[in-house]
Each structure stands twice: as C-alpha cells, then as structure tokens.
Scaffold this active site. Structure first.
Site, PDB file in Angstrom:
ATOM      1  N   THR A  55      -1.832   2.741   0.094  1.00 32.07           N
ATOM      2  CA  THR A  55      -2.424   4.497   0.256  1.00 32.07           C
ATOM      3  C   THR A  55      -2.145   5.233   1.490  1.00 32.07           C
ATOM      4  OG1 THR A  55      -3.599   2.067  -0.726  1.00 32.07           O
ATOM      5  CG2 THR A  55      -5.084   4.326   0.731  1.00 32.07           C
ATOM      6  N   THR A 132      -1.514  -1.889   2.110  1.00 33.37           N
ATOM      7  CA  THR A 132      -2.692  -2.962   3.063  1.00 33.37           C
ATOM      8  C   THR A 132      -2.350  -4.684   2.411  1.00 33.37           C
ATOM      9  OG1 THR A 132      -4.556  -2.194   2.024  1.00 33.37           O
ATOM     10  CG2 THR A 132      -4.146  -0.947   4.472  1.00 33.37           C
TER      11      THR A 132
HETATM   12  N1  ASP Z   1      -3.082  -1.105  -3.503  1.00 35.90           N
HETATM   13  C1  ASP Z   1      -2.703  -0.138  -1.822  1.00 35.90           C
HETATM   14  C2  ASP Z   1      -1.063  -1.286  -1.734  1.00 35.90           C
HETATM   15  O1  ASP Z   1      -1.604  -1.879  -0.816  1.00 35.90           O
HETATM   16  C3  ASP Z   1      -3.502  -0.208  -1.191  1.00 35.90           C
HETATM   17  C4  ASP Z   1      -3.687  -0.088   0.480  1.00 35.90           C
HETATM   18  O2  ASP Z   1      -2.609   0.376   1.209  1.00 35.90           O
HETATM   19  O3  ASP Z   1      -4.995   0.001   1.325  1.00 35.90           O
HETATM   20  O4  ASP Z   1      -0.437  -0.497  -1.462  1.00 35.90           O
END
Ligand code: ASP
Length: 375
Positions: A55, A132
């Site tokens: 993200t 994340t």
């Molecule tokens: N879907 C994303 C990922 O893990 C979520 C994020 O980065 O917060 O790449």
C-alpha cells in the site's frame, strides 16, 4: 524431502545451544560499530532501500479511497514524497519487485533475503518497503535467517495509499530511514517501524485490517519516534530464543522453494477429515487450535497417527501454547507434535519450513520451538 538446492544449517546445531544469538558486535566484524566509524571518513550513514511494493507504493483514484487501490509507485516516487534527507544519510535504492504483499512467494522472499544479505557489508542500515499484510512474515523469516550484526534492518509499510488524505506512507518511510540511520538502532536485528512505533519483526503481528494502528506486539514495543527523535526503551537486544538458520542456495538454482507446510484453522465441530485432505500433500502442518492447544480427541488421535511434524499453534491472538497441553505421550519415540509457544500460526509455519529444509528430527524441531517457550 527437503529441496536439494537449499541447504539449511543452524549456526549451532547442538540443540542445547540453539538459542544462540549475537548480542553485541564481533570484534573485527566488518559491520561492527568500530569498523563503520573507523574505516571511513564518511559523515553520513549509508542506507540501502529495497522496494517490494504494498500500500505504501499504491495509488487510488481519489483522495478518499482507502480500498481497491493498486501498486503504482516506485521507490524513487516515494522518496520524492518525503523531505530532503541528504543531511541525514546517503541513500541507494533498488526495486526488488513492486507487488501487493499477498504475492510475496518463496522466490520473492529469497530475493528480499538476497537483497539484504548482499547489502550488509557496504551499508550502515537497510530499509525494506513492504505490504503490511505479510510484512510480519517476511520480517520473521529475515530475523531467522540473517545475522545482521550491528546493521539495522527496518521494515516499513503503510495502511493508506499514497493518494489518500493523510497518507501515512511518507511519514512512515521517513521515520524508517531515520531509524535505519541512527546508531541507536545498531544491534537490534530486524525491526518494524510503523505508526511511530518501533518493534521487533520477530514477534510483531498485524492485528487490524484497516486502521493506521494496525500492528501489535504483546512482547512490547522497543521504541517510539517523536518529533525527529528516536526513543528506545531498552538497550540493543535481539529476540530471546530466535533460532538462526543459515541458508545456502545453489547459485544455479532459479526457483527457490521450501518444504510445503499448510495451516489448518480449527473451529467448533472440527474433524480429522481436514487432516486427511492435506496430510499426504504437505511435509508439515500447523494448526490454529481452539485455545492453548485444544482440539477434539478424535483430531488429536489423527495428528498422532501421522508421521509428519504437526505444530499446535492458536487461534487466539495473544497467549501461547505450552507443551503441557499437547496430547499423547511425549516420551514416545517419534512423537510428532510440537507446541508453538508464543508463535502465531503463520510464524510457526515459517519456522517449521526452515526446520524441515534443514532435515531436523522431531526432537530437534521441538527444541527450536522451545526457544519461544513451546517445544
Ligand atoms: N494489501 C496490501 C499489501 O499487503 C496492504 C498494505 O500494504 O497495507 O500489500
């Protein structure tokens, strides 16, 4: 059978000493504090940023969109969104991949491992931007396989895409770079820096799917970032009980893979049918048990009858699975059940894969998990 191209050994195979961990720089180690300061006339620390996506590297179509966005930014784009850091450190960056972290497979995990290993000798700190969702797994894998000596390895991500109102990515990235640049961060291994908090990648978990305060660590935060100051609460320390594996991958190998381990999620009325479905296709199984290792007797009996390691972890976010809650006679030869201790199912899975890749016996696997108070 373990993948033949991957040799996994431990720093200390003697299981009674396997909780060995470097607590301080080795004298003469190229990464030790003395060498970094002594061997160069540099004023600024050299930081390597490895971009993987997530993200933090995403864009939505309007500023209120916080779901359904896409990875679209490079490391260079992200660096343009933070204040000038040329007074803090010298930066080099490398885009290892640019994906949502759901797509971090074993080959990409190995790419991240390699990117970090290759940078350890020539940089004073390393920052990895990562989605994340699986960031905690990558951080756990890295802490379990890389002895970074003094060099801080800082994982960072964000919960809001770069285009959103109050995007958290730029501040998170800025903080991670400052943390990786700070001498205070030396000797702390793989860190996660998110939402002003600094924590050990070995234990941290994502606990909220949406909010900015998305990560939690019951073992405690290590520090805080406030108004350009880094406040550690404790002197440098690495996770107690972390078993360090040494990966050696054949240079000719293009595809990296680990023994297959699956995670089963227990629930009311769970039956051994689930185990029947997977036991011949996987080399190990992790079960998110109902409480602290609780499963129906019929499921326990099935687990005991299988000749593969089965780790009893837990659905509950907090707490642990102690050995005392394992069923059957633990003194029996070839006893194949292992208590996960404080590790959640996804971290248990990685630890079991590493053990299996190293052809560890059930007893040795148990010993590795005893470092995290299971076994
Ligand atoms: N879907 C994303 C990922 O893990 C979520 C994020 O980065 O917060 O790449």
């Amino acid at each position: 059978m373990p993948n033949e191209s991957v040799e996994v050994t431990t720093i200390c195979r003697d299981v009674s000493n396997s909780q060995f961990i470097l607590q301080c720089p080795i004298e003469g180690h190229p990464d030790s504090a003395a060498d970094v300061e002594g061997s160069t006339q540099r004023n600024l620390p050299r930081i390597k940023i490895l971009g993987t996506g997530g993200t933090i590297a995403s864009k939505g179509s309007d500023s209120s969109q916080t779901a359904g966005y896409h990875v679209d930014l490079t490391i260079q784009d992200m660096l343009e969104s933070i204040p000038d850091i040329s007074g803090i450190c010298e930066i080099e960056y490398e885009q290892l991949c640019n994906v949502d972290s759901k797509d971090i497979d074993e080959s990409l995990l190995y790419k991240i491992y390699k990117g970090i290993s290759d940078s350890l000798q020539s940089f004073d700190g390393i920052v990895i931007t990562h989605g994340t969702d699986t960031l905690a797994e990558t951080a756990f894998f890295i802490e379990s396989t890389i002895d970074s000596g003094d060099v801080p390895i800082v994982f960072v991500g964000s919960m809001r895409p770069s285009t959103s109102i109050s995007a958290d990515g730029p501040m998170n990235l800025y903080q991670a770079i400052c943390i990786a640049s700070s001498t205070k961060s030396r000797g702390r291994g793989a860190l996660v820096s998110l939402n002003d908090q600094i924590s050990a990648g070995y234990y941290i978990t994502k606990t909220n799917a949406n909010s900015l305060d998305s990560f939690n660590v019951r073992q405690g935060y290590l520090g805080n970032f406030v108004n350009n100051e880094i406040h550690y609460y404790y002197p440098p320390v690495k996770p107690q009980g972390c078993h360090r594996f040494k990966l050696k991958v054949s240079p000719t190998e293009t595809k990296f893979s680990f023994p297959k381990v699956c995670i089963l999620y227990a629930h009311q009325a769970v039956s051994s049918e689930l185990l029947d479905l997977v036991s011949t296709r996987y080399e190990g199984i992790v079960i998110a048990t109902l409480g602290a290792g609780s499963l129906p007797d019929e499921v326990n009996a099935k687990c005991l009858s299988l000749n593969i390691p089965i780790v009893y972890s837990k659905r509950s976010r907090d707490g642990m699975v102690p050995i005392a809650n394992l069923p059957g006679c633990q003194e029996e030869v070839n006893y194949n059940l292992i208590a996960s201790g404080y590790l959640n199912p996804e971290k248990s899975r990685i630890l079991l894969q590493l053990c299996l890749a190293g052809s560890y016996s059930f007893n040795e696997i148990r010993h590795v998990f005893s470092g995290v108070y299971g076994g």
